[in-house]
Motif scaffolding. Structure first.
Motif, PDB file in Angstrom:
ATOM      1  N   ILE A 198      10.558   2.892   5.425  1.00 59.18           N
ATOM      2  CA  ILE A 198       9.457   3.876   5.160  1.00 59.18           C
ATOM      3  C   ILE A 198       9.208   4.700   6.306  1.00 59.18           C
ATOM      4  CG2 ILE A 198       6.975   4.185   4.816  1.00 59.18           C
ATOM      5  CD1 ILE A 198       7.142   1.721   2.969  1.00 59.18           C
ATOM      6  N   ILE A 199       9.085   3.959   7.651  1.00 52.79           N
ATOM      7  CA  ILE A 199       8.836   4.897   8.738  1.00 52.79           C
ATOM      8  C   ILE A 199       9.965   5.689   9.105  1.00 52.79           C
ATOM      9  CG2 ILE A 199       8.428   4.322  11.371  1.00 52.79           C
ATOM     10  CD1 ILE A 199       7.431   1.536  10.652  1.00 52.79           C
ATOM     11  N   ARG A 200      11.385   5.336   8.767  1.00 48.33           N
ATOM     12  CA  ARG A 200      12.398   6.170   9.269  1.00 48.33           C
ATOM     13  C   ARG A 200      12.398   7.337   8.219  1.00 48.33           C
ATOM     14  NH1 ARG A 200      16.794   1.256  10.344  1.00 48.33           N
ATOM     15  NH2 ARG A 200      16.356   1.267  12.584  1.00 48.33           N
ATOM     16  N   ALA A 201      11.820   7.139   7.011  1.00 47.49           N
ATOM     17  CA  ALA A 201      11.781   8.373   6.138  1.00 47.49           C
ATOM     18  C   ALA A 201      10.610   9.247   6.505  1.00 47.49           C
ATOM     19  CB  ALA A 201      11.493   7.744   4.561  1.00 47.49           C
ATOM     20  N   HIS A 202       9.622   8.810   7.138  1.00 53.91           N
ATOM     21  CA  HIS A 202       8.474   9.709   7.456  1.00 53.91           C
ATOM     22  C   HIS A 202       8.146  10.123   8.731  1.00 53.91           C
ATOM     23  CE1 HIS A 202       7.189   9.729   3.012  1.00 53.91           C
ATOM     24  NE2 HIS A 202       7.756   8.483   2.931  1.00 53.91           N
ATOM     25  N   ALA A 203       8.735   9.085   9.629  1.00 52.70           N
ATOM     26  CA  ALA A 203       8.896   9.589  11.111  1.00 52.70           C
ATOM     27  C   ALA A 203      10.276   9.466  11.651  1.00 52.70           C
ATOM     28  CB  ALA A 203       7.783   8.653  11.680  1.00 52.70           C
ATOM     29  N   PRO A 204      10.931  10.261  11.358  1.00 52.48           N
ATOM     30  CA  PRO A 204      12.518  10.064  11.744  1.00 52.48           C
ATOM     31  C   PRO A 204      12.883  10.148  13.242  1.00 52.48           C
ATOM     32  CG  PRO A 204      12.094  12.126  10.592  1.00 52.48           C
ATOM     33  CD  PRO A 204      10.968  11.565  10.268  1.00 52.48           C
ATOM     34  N   GLN A 205      12.053  10.988  13.879  1.00 54.98           N
ATOM     35  CA  GLN A 205      12.082  11.112  15.191  1.00 54.98           C
ATOM     36  C   GLN A 205      11.699   9.920  16.098  1.00 54.98           C
ATOM     37  OE1 GLN A 205       9.527  12.491  13.561  1.00 54.98           O
ATOM     38  NE2 GLN A 205       7.898  11.417  14.474  1.00 54.98           N
ATOM     39  N   ALA A 206      10.792   9.315  15.492  1.00 54.85           N
ATOM     40  CA  ALA A 206      10.189   7.913  16.176  1.00 54.85           C
ATOM     41  C   ALA A 206      11.181   6.660  16.619  1.00 54.85           C
ATOM     42  CB  ALA A 206       8.871   7.724  15.802  1.00 54.85           C
ATOM     43  N   HIS A 223       0.770  -1.213  -0.177  1.00 59.11           N
ATOM     44  CA  HIS A 223       0.053  -0.001  -0.068  1.00 59.11           C
ATOM     45  C   HIS A 223       0.850   1.343   0.004  1.00 59.11           C
ATOM     46  CE1 HIS A 223      -3.997  -1.707   0.189  1.00 59.11           C
ATOM     47  NE2 HIS A 223      -3.527  -2.444   1.459  1.00 59.11           N
ATOM     48  N   ALA A 224       1.679   1.266   0.661  1.00 59.58           N
ATOM     49  CA  ALA A 224       3.037   2.329   0.768  1.00 59.58           C
ATOM     50  C   ALA A 224       3.510   2.729  -0.478  1.00 59.58           C
ATOM     51  CB  ALA A 224       3.930   2.202   1.862  1.00 59.58           C
ATOM     52  N   MET A 225       3.908   1.632  -1.199  1.00 58.80           N
ATOM     53  CA  MET A 225       4.579   1.746  -2.463  1.00 58.80           C
ATOM     54  C   MET A 225       3.290   2.093  -3.673  1.00 58.80           C
ATOM     55  SD  MET A 225       7.449   1.101  -2.174  1.00 58.80           S
ATOM     56  CE  MET A 225       7.435   1.760  -0.796  1.00 58.80           C
ATOM     57  N   ALA A 226       2.246   1.966  -3.315  1.00 63.67           N
ATOM     58  CA  ALA A 226       1.101   2.318  -4.228  1.00 63.67           C
ATOM     59  C   ALA A 226       1.014   3.978  -4.366  1.00 63.67           C
ATOM     60  CB  ALA A 226      -0.033   1.513  -3.873  1.00 63.67           C
ATOM     61  N   TYR A 227       1.126   4.154  -2.948  1.00 73.40           N
ATOM     62  CA  TYR A 227       0.992   5.573  -2.765  1.00 73.40           C
ATOM     63  C   TYR A 227       2.181   6.560  -3.312  1.00 73.40           C
ATOM     64  CZ  TYR A 227       0.763  10.204  -0.312  1.00 73.40           C
ATOM     65  OH  TYR A 227       0.729  11.439   0.171  1.00 73.40           O
ATOM     66  N   GLU A 228       3.322   5.800  -3.090  1.00 69.17           N
ATOM     67  CA  GLU A 228       4.449   6.567  -3.884  1.00 69.17           C
ATOM     68  C   GLU A 228       4.237   6.672  -5.436  1.00 69.17           C
ATOM     69  OE1 GLU A 228       8.135   5.353  -2.561  1.00 69.17           O
ATOM     70  OE2 GLU A 228       7.601   5.613  -0.380  1.00 69.17           O
ATOM     71  N   ALA A 229       3.741   5.512  -5.777  1.00 68.82           N
ATOM     72  CA  ALA A 229       3.618   5.619  -7.365  1.00 68.82           C
ATOM     73  C   ALA A 229       2.382   6.354  -7.758  1.00 68.82           C
ATOM     74  CB  ALA A 229       3.378   4.039  -7.672  1.00 68.82           C
ATOM     75  N   ASP A 230       1.369   6.340  -7.124  1.00 70.02           N
ATOM     76  CA  ASP A 230       0.185   7.125  -7.566  1.00 70.02           C
ATOM     77  C   ASP A 230      -0.571   7.569  -6.262  1.00 70.02           C
ATOM     78  OD1 ASP A 230      -2.012   8.421  -8.623  1.00 70.02           O
ATOM     79  OD2 ASP A 230      -2.569   6.632  -9.939  1.00 70.02           O
ATOM     80  N   PRO A 231      -0.519   8.669  -5.785  1.00 73.02           N
ATOM     81  CA  PRO A 231      -1.485   8.614  -4.435  1.00 73.02           C
ATOM     82  C   PRO A 231      -2.800   8.768  -4.861  1.00 73.02           C
ATOM     83  CG  PRO A 231       0.357  10.599  -4.968  1.00 73.02           C
ATOM     84  CD  PRO A 231      -0.023   9.742  -5.971  1.00 73.02           C
ATOM     85  N   GLU A 232      -3.466   8.697  -5.978  1.00 75.74           N
ATOM     86  CA  GLU A 232      -4.856   8.584  -6.038  1.00 75.74           C
ATOM     87  C   GLU A 232      -5.391   7.108  -6.465  1.00 75.74           C
ATOM     88  OE1 GLU A 232      -6.320  11.096  -5.377  1.00 75.74           O
ATOM     89  OE2 GLU A 232      -4.586  12.299  -4.873  1.00 75.74           O
ATOM     90  N   LYS A 239      -6.278   7.456   4.542  1.00 77.88           N
ATOM     91  CA  LYS A 239      -5.045   7.978   4.349  1.00 77.88           C
ATOM     92  C   LYS A 239      -4.018   6.708   4.231  1.00 77.88           C
ATOM     93  CE  LYS A 239      -5.864  11.543   8.033  1.00 77.88           C
ATOM     94  NZ  LYS A 239      -5.365  12.050   9.432  1.00 77.88           N
ATOM     95  N   SER A 240      -3.030   7.415   3.712  1.00 79.27           N
ATOM     96  CA  SER A 240      -1.753   6.624   3.428  1.00 79.27           C
ATOM     97  C   SER A 240      -0.940   6.260   4.697  1.00 79.27           C
ATOM     98  CB  SER A 240      -0.963   7.091   2.397  1.00 79.27           C
ATOM     99  OG  SER A 240      -0.265   8.354   2.769  1.00 79.27           O
ATOM    100  N   LEU A 241      -0.020   5.295   4.701  1.00 82.38           N
ATOM    101  CA  LEU A 241       0.942   5.139   5.744  1.00 82.38           C
ATOM    102  C   LEU A 241       1.729   6.312   6.100  1.00 82.38           C
ATOM    103  CD1 LEU A 241       2.132   3.208   7.917  1.00 82.38           C
ATOM    104  CD2 LEU A 241       3.465   2.306   6.351  1.00 82.38           C
ATOM    105  N   GLN A 242       2.111   6.840   4.756  1.00 83.04           N
ATOM    106  CA  GLN A 242       3.018   7.934   4.839  1.00 83.04           C
ATOM    107  C   GLN A 242       2.358   9.247   5.694  1.00 83.04           C
ATOM    108  OE1 GLN A 242       2.625   6.079   2.324  1.00 83.04           O
ATOM    109  NE2 GLN A 242       4.564   6.111   1.120  1.00 83.04           N
ATOM    110  N   GLU A 243       1.086   9.381   5.224  1.00 85.73           N
ATOM    111  CA  GLU A 243       0.428  10.433   5.924  1.00 85.73           C
ATOM    112  C   GLU A 243       0.118  10.310   7.359  1.00 85.73           C
ATOM    113  OE1 GLU A 243      -2.500  12.097   2.234  1.00 85.73           O
ATOM    114  OE2 GLU A 243      -2.925  10.205   2.932  1.00 85.73           O
ATOM    115  N   MET A 244      -0.239   9.011   7.807  1.00 90.63           N
ATOM    116  CA  MET A 244      -0.578   8.526   9.223  1.00 90.63           C
ATOM    117  C   MET A 244       0.802   8.898   9.920  1.00 90.63           C
ATOM    118  SD  MET A 244      -3.388   7.500   9.622  1.00 90.63           S
ATOM    119  CE  MET A 244      -3.330   6.443  11.142  1.00 90.63           C
ATOM    120  N   LEU A 245       2.280   8.633   9.168  1.00 89.73           N
ATOM    121  CA  LEU A 245       3.316   9.000  10.131  1.00 89.73           C
ATOM    122  C   LEU A 245       3.638  10.321  10.266  1.00 89.73           C
ATOM    123  CD1 LEU A 245       5.308   6.178   8.256  1.00 89.73           C
ATOM    124  CD2 LEU A 245       4.706   6.085  10.638  1.00 89.73           C
TER     125      LEU A 245
END
Length: 251
Positions: free
Chosen positions: A98-106, A40-49, A59-65
């Motif tokens: 993916i988590i480290r890229a979008h929530a690096p502080q966590a 699902h995360a890769m699908a969002y990166e390829a096409d958010p829609e 929401k996407s995983l990236q948006e949640m993070l």
């Protein structure tokens, strides 16, 4: 997935009773494994829609993070694959990236899920039972935590410790035809947690997140007695704070 929902359902009540502030976000899908979360995360990166891009309540995983400045993000495998280390990689590694890229502080933490109850049918297979499942999932999760250098929430260890505890004891009283419902930590399906299992998980998570014992916590949910809560609090403290992990009975 549903096991993370089980593990955190009683946590807010326990945290409030302990005077701890807590905010929980859930990027969960029932039965979801590492591979599907990554897909699902890769699908969002390829096409958010795309139709697969936003499966978490729109929401996407990236948006949640990125929706909060999270302190901790937990990951876990789907329970039918939890004892199969070959299903963890490379998907868990991609999810961590993916988590480290979008929530690096966590801090990323591995949530160790639990073995099914002794009376689970295990899909008709004869080469698996509760003892074997616990031993194998423990090896799989330990391996992931060690490889990725992450801490581990020992929820599965706590469920096994309660199963062996003299004051709590097993669901089956030495006879598969003689269950003791008051000792059940699993729901009627024999794999999800019931309120007592969820309470034990909440105690484990509270002890882990705040590095403190939970014994004496005054929160007792409906469906449990204070005496039962005290036993499960003690077991959580022994496993999390004292590091007393059950020794697997199978290999």
């Amino acid at each position: 997935n549903s096991f993370s929902n089980n593990a955190t359902r009683q946590l807010p009540g326990l945290a409030a009773a302990a005077g701890r502030d807590l905010k929980i976000g859930r990027a969960s899908i029932g039965g979801c494994d590492f591979e599907r979360h990554v897909r699902h995360a890769m699908a969002y990166e390829a096409d958010p829609e795309s139709k697969d891009a936003r499966p978490y309540g729109g929401k996407s995983l990236q948006e949640m993070l990125e929706s909060e400045v999270w302190d901790v993000v937990t990951i876990q495998q789907a329970s039918p694959k939890s004892f199969k280390p070959e299903t963890f990689h490379p998907h868990a590694d991609k999810l961590i990236a993916i988590i480290r890229a979008h929530a690096p502080q966590a801090e990323i933490v591995v949530h160790q899920t639990w073995a099914y109850r002794d009376d689970h049918k295990f899909w008709g297979q004869t080469n698996i039972n509760t003892d074997i499942m616990y031993a194998k999932l423990r090896d799989a999760y330990d391996g992931l935590a060690r490889k990725a250098k992450l801490r581990l929430i020992p929820s599965g260890d706590a469920m096994e410790a309660a199963r062996r505890d003299a004051a709590w004891g097993p669901y089956l009283a030495g006879d598969p035809l003689a269950p003791r419902p008051e000792k059940a930590l699993h729901a009627g399906d024999a794999y999800h947690a019931n309120v007592k299992g969820e309470y034990l998980q909440g105690c484990v998570w509270l002890a882990f997140l705040f590095n403190e014992k939970v014994s004496g916590n005054t929160f007792v949910p409906e469906g449990m007695t204070a005496a039962e809560a005290a036993i499960l609090q003690r077991i959580a403290d022994e496993v999390v704070v004292e590091g007393r992990r059950p020794e697997p009975k199978a290999k």
